[in-house]
Design a protein around this motif. Structure first.
Motif, short mmCIF file in Angstrom:
data_model
loop_
_atom_site.label_atom_id
_atom_site.label_comp_id
_atom_site.label_asym_id
_atom_site.label_seq_id
_atom_site.Cartn_x
_atom_site.Cartn_y
_atom_site.Cartn_z
N SER A 1 0.86 -1.18 0.00
CA SER A 1 0.00 0.00 0.00
C SER A 1 0.90 1.23 0.00
CB SER A 1 -0.91 -0.02 1.23
OG SER A 1 -0.15 -0.17 2.39
N ILE A 2 0.31 2.38 -0.29
CA ILE A 2 1.09 3.63 -0.26
C ILE A 2 0.90 4.27 1.11
CG2 ILE A 2 1.46 5.89 -1.32
CD1 ILE A 2 1.85 3.98 -3.50
N VAL A 3 2.00 4.36 1.82
CA VAL A 3 1.97 4.89 3.19
C VAL A 3 1.86 6.42 3.14
CG1 VAL A 3 3.34 5.05 5.32
CG2 VAL A 3 3.29 2.91 4.02
N GLU A 4 1.25 7.00 4.15
CA GLU A 4 1.21 8.45 4.29
C GLU A 4 2.63 8.95 4.61
OE1 GLU A 4 -1.80 10.43 4.47
OE2 GLU A 4 -0.69 12.27 4.91
N ARG A 5 3.21 9.70 3.69
CA ARG A 5 4.59 10.19 3.86
C ARG A 5 4.71 11.63 3.40
NH1 ARG A 5 7.32 6.95 7.20
NH2 ARG A 5 7.34 4.78 6.54
N ALA A 6 5.40 12.44 4.18
CA ALA A 6 5.61 13.85 3.82
C ALA A 6 6.32 13.96 2.46
CB ALA A 6 6.44 14.53 4.90
N ALA A 7 7.24 13.01 2.20
CA ALA A 7 8.01 13.07 0.95
C ALA A 7 7.10 13.04 -0.28
CB ALA A 7 8.97 11.88 0.89
#
Ligand SMILES: Nc1ncnc2c1ncn2[C@@H]1O[C@H](COP(=O)(O)OP(=O)(O)OP(=O)(O)O)[C@@H](O)[C@H]1O
Ligand SMILES: [Mg+2]
Length: 228
Positions: free
Chosen positions: A172-178
Motif C-alpha cells: 500500500s502507499i503509506v502516508e509520507r511527507a516526501a
C-alpha cells in the motif's frame, strides 16, 4: 506498451500521488515513460515545470474526452510504460481511458476506505470489459495508510475486499511527507534532502515496493514479459 490508469471518482483518493510515484520509479530504472495528465488540477504538469523532471519522462497535458483515446494510442507506441492520471469523476473520459488500459489501479484510502468510489470504478471496469469483450485487469491500491500501525482495521479492509473477489495490491502507499514534497520541490524522491524530509528512505523503499508489485501484476496478467 502497457498502459496503467489510476481511477477512482472519489476526490483525493491518491490517484495523482500514486501515478507520479510509479512514473518516478520506472524512470529511475531507465524506462521511457509517458504520463497522460487527465486530472483537471494538472498537478503532474505543474510538477514537470519544476526542475528535475527526468529526460525519459514525457508528460501529455492537453487531454480531452475526444482526444484521450488517440493520445493513449500514440503514447503507447512511443513509451515503454504509459501512466494515466484520471480525474476524480466517473466521466466518459474515464470510461474511455479504462477501455484502453492494460491495468487499472484504484487508489482507495486505507483508513477511511472510499469503498463507494472503488465499487463504482470496478463496475465501470467490468462494463467496459464486457463491451470490449476482453478482461481489463484491475486492482485496488490502498493509499495513505499509517506507517505506525499495521492496523487491524487495514487487515479488515483487505479481507473484506478479498472476500468480495476484489484484488488488492500487496503493497500500500503509506502516508509520507516526501510524497507531498515532490510536488512542491520537483524532481524525484531521490532528489529530496534526507536532512529536510522525515523518513525519506522509507518513502523511497515504499515507492519501490509499489512499483515492483505493479510490474509483478503486469507479468502475472502477461501484459509484459518476465524480462521487465
Ligand atoms: N501517501 C500520501 N502521503 C502523503 N500525502 C498524500 C498521500 N497520498 C495523497 N496525499 C495528499 O492528499 C491529497 C490528495 O491526493 P491526490 O491529489 O494524489 O489524490 P487524487 O485522487 O489525485 O485527487 P483528485 O481526485 O482531486 O484528482 C494531496 O494533497 C496529496 O499530497
Ligand atoms: Mg488527482
Amino acid at each position: 506498451m502497457p498502459t496503467i490508469s489510476f481511477a477512482n471518482p472519489k476526490g483525493g483518493a491518491g490517484k495523482t500521488t500514486s501515478a507520479l510515484l510509479l512514473a518516478s520509479e520506472l524512470t529511475t530504472k531507465g524506462a521511457r515513460v509517458a504520463i497522460i495528465d487527465a486530472d483537471p488540477e494538472k498537478w503532474i504538469s505543474g510538477w514537470a515545470e519544476l526542475p528535475g523532471k527526468p529526460d525519459n519522462l514525457t508528460i501529455y497535458s492537453d487531454v480531452s474526452e475526444d482526444s484521450i483515446v488517440d493520445l493513449m494510442e500514440a503514447a503507447a507506441s512511443k513509451a515503454q510504460f504509459v501512466i494515466v492520471d484520471l480525474e476524480g469523476t466517473a466521466s466518459l473520459m474515464v470510461a474511455n481511458a479504462i477501455g484502453m488500459s492494460d491495468l487499472v489501479l484504484i487508489p482507495t484510502q486505507g483508513a477511511s476506505m472510499d469503498a463507494k468510489g472503488a465499487a463504482k470504478t470496478i463496475k465501470l471496469i467490468r462494463n467496459q470489459a464486457r463491451m470490449a469483450r476482453r478482461k481489463i485487469p484491475h486492482s485496488v491500491l490502498l493509499t495513505r495508510t499509517s506507517a505506525a500501525v499495521t492496523s487491524r482495521s487495514l487487515r479488515n479492509v483487505r479481507d473484506q475486499l478479498s472476500n468480495a473477489g476484489i484484488k488488492v495490491l500487496t503493497s500500500s502507499i503509506v502516508e509520507r511527507a516526501a510524497y507531498r514534497d515532490i510536488f512542491d520541490y520537483g524532481g524525484l524522491l531521490s532528489d529530496l534532502d534526507t536532512s529536510q524530509v522525515s523518513n525519506l528512505e522509507r518513502a523511497i523503499q515504499n515507492a519501490r515496493e509499489f512499483a515492483g508489485d505493479v510490474i509483478t501484476t503486469l507479468q502475472e496478467k502477461e501484459v509484459v514479459g518476465k524480462e521487465v
